[in-house]
Design a protein around this motif. Structure first.
Motif, mmCIF file in Angstrom:
data_model
loop_
_atom_site.group_PDB
_atom_site.id
_atom_site.type_symbol
_atom_site.label_atom_id
_atom_site.label_comp_id
_atom_site.label_asym_id
_atom_site.label_seq_id
_atom_site.Cartn_x
_atom_site.Cartn_y
_atom_site.Cartn_z
ATOM 1 N N HIS A 44 0.860 -1.195 0.000
ATOM 2 C CA HIS A 44 0.000 0.000 0.000
ATOM 3 C C HIS A 44 0.891 1.238 0.000
ATOM 4 O O HIS A 44 1.913 1.264 0.675
ATOM 5 C CB HIS A 44 -0.892 0.003 1.251
ATOM 6 C CG HIS A 44 -2.018 0.981 1.175
ATOM 7 N ND1 HIS A 44 -1.834 2.337 1.350
ATOM 8 C CD2 HIS A 44 -3.332 0.809 0.927
ATOM 9 C CE1 HIS A 44 -3.000 2.956 1.223
ATOM 10 N NE2 HIS A 44 -3.925 2.050 0.959
ATOM 11 N N ARG A 88 -9.411 3.777 4.556
ATOM 12 C CA ARG A 88 -10.513 2.922 4.098
ATOM 13 C C ARG A 88 -11.808 3.231 4.842
ATOM 14 O O ARG A 88 -12.889 3.279 4.239
ATOM 15 C CB ARG A 88 -10.147 1.440 4.268
ATOM 16 C CG ARG A 88 -9.253 0.905 3.167
ATOM 17 C CD ARG A 88 -9.175 -0.614 3.195
ATOM 18 N NE ARG A 88 -8.462 -1.116 4.347
ATOM 19 C CZ ARG A 88 -7.144 -1.270 4.417
ATOM 20 N NH1 ARG A 88 -6.383 -0.940 3.392
ATOM 21 N NH2 ARG A 88 -6.583 -1.757 5.504
ATOM 22 N N SER A 92 -15.375 4.866 3.297
ATOM 23 C CA SER A 92 -16.712 4.252 3.403
ATOM 24 C C SER A 92 -17.781 5.311 3.668
ATOM 25 O O SER A 92 -18.961 5.083 3.389
ATOM 26 C CB SER A 92 -16.728 3.176 4.491
ATOM 27 O OG SER A 92 -16.690 3.747 5.785
ATOM 28 N N ARG A 95 -15.848 8.742 -0.272
ATOM 29 C CA ARG A 95 -14.631 8.303 -0.963
ATOM 30 C C ARG A 95 -13.791 9.479 -1.443
ATOM 31 O O ARG A 95 -12.592 9.557 -1.191
ATOM 32 C CB ARG A 95 -15.007 7.403 -2.138
ATOM 33 C CG ARG A 95 -13.816 6.802 -2.872
ATOM 34 C CD ARG A 95 -14.286 5.898 -4.017
ATOM 35 N NE ARG A 95 -13.179 5.180 -4.594
ATOM 36 C CZ ARG A 95 -12.709 4.030 -4.134
ATOM 37 N NH1 ARG A 95 -13.268 3.465 -3.086
ATOM 38 N NH2 ARG A 95 -11.688 3.447 -4.724
#
Length: 195
Positions: A44, A88, A92, A95
């Motif tokens: 990541h 993340r 939710s 975005r």
């Protein structure tokens, strides 16, 4: 599969030539912004979620249900390892706002600057930040001259306070950004001369 965390010498040399600065000047930014590199072991990209910006971009609508993600006060970052999960979770809720409120990659460029980095859209910027450190470097080379008209000349002249204020804001002195930038530049120049 882990990705390269830093650009190659050749990558840096090309970027430095394009900007008309020294390699050590560009590398000093990366050394401050992402000392562990542009990618985590997970693959990541290195990110830092900014809760105060998410709060601003969403008009505080998630502050009650997720005060750790939406807060008018900067901070509350948590650990380096927590950042992808925080992003993340914020995504939710919203975005686009979450991606804009996140600093990305080797140079920790906020998603809000996607257009100034030369991308057609925020998703294209985010995709590039997930691709490789060469994309991080290209974004820096495109963005750096645009974010402040005095920044590039100051970088060429080693006017570190001006550079730091252009990149990190007027509050840079609180974190001695200019001092750290100058020290890293000197260190990297010394390393280059002995390699």
């Amino acid at each position: 599969m882990p990705k390269d965390k830093f650009p190659t010498r050749e990558d840096y040399a090309k970027a430095a030539a394009e900007l008309g600065v020294e390699v050590a000047a560009i590398r000093s930014f990366a050394a401050i912004e992402a000392p562990r590199g542009g990618f985590m072991e997970s693959g990541h990209p290195t990110v830092l979620f900014e809760r105060h910006l998410f709060h601003k971009y969403t008009n505080g609508m998630f502050a009650t249900m997720a005060p750790d993600l939406s807060n008018p006060v900067a901070g509350g970052y948590g650990s380096y390892a927590d950042q992808p999960m925080r992003l993340r979770r914020a995504m939710s809720f919203d975005r686009e706002a979450a991606q804009r409120a996140t600093s990305w990659g080797l140079f920790q460029i906020l998603g809000r600057w996607w257009k100034e980095c030369g991308f057609d859209s925020l998703p294209a910027f985010v995709t590039a930040m997930h691709s490789d450190v060469q994309a991080h470097l290209r974004a820096f080379v495109t963005f750096f001259p645009k974010q402040n008209p005095n920044a590039l000349a100051a970088l060429r002249d080693h006017a570190w306070v001006t550079v730091a204020e252009a990149w990190n804001g007027k509050d840079q002195a609180k974190h001695d950004y200019s001092g750290r930038l100058s020290a890293l530049y000197d260190q990297l120049k010394a390393e280059e001369s002995t390699s």
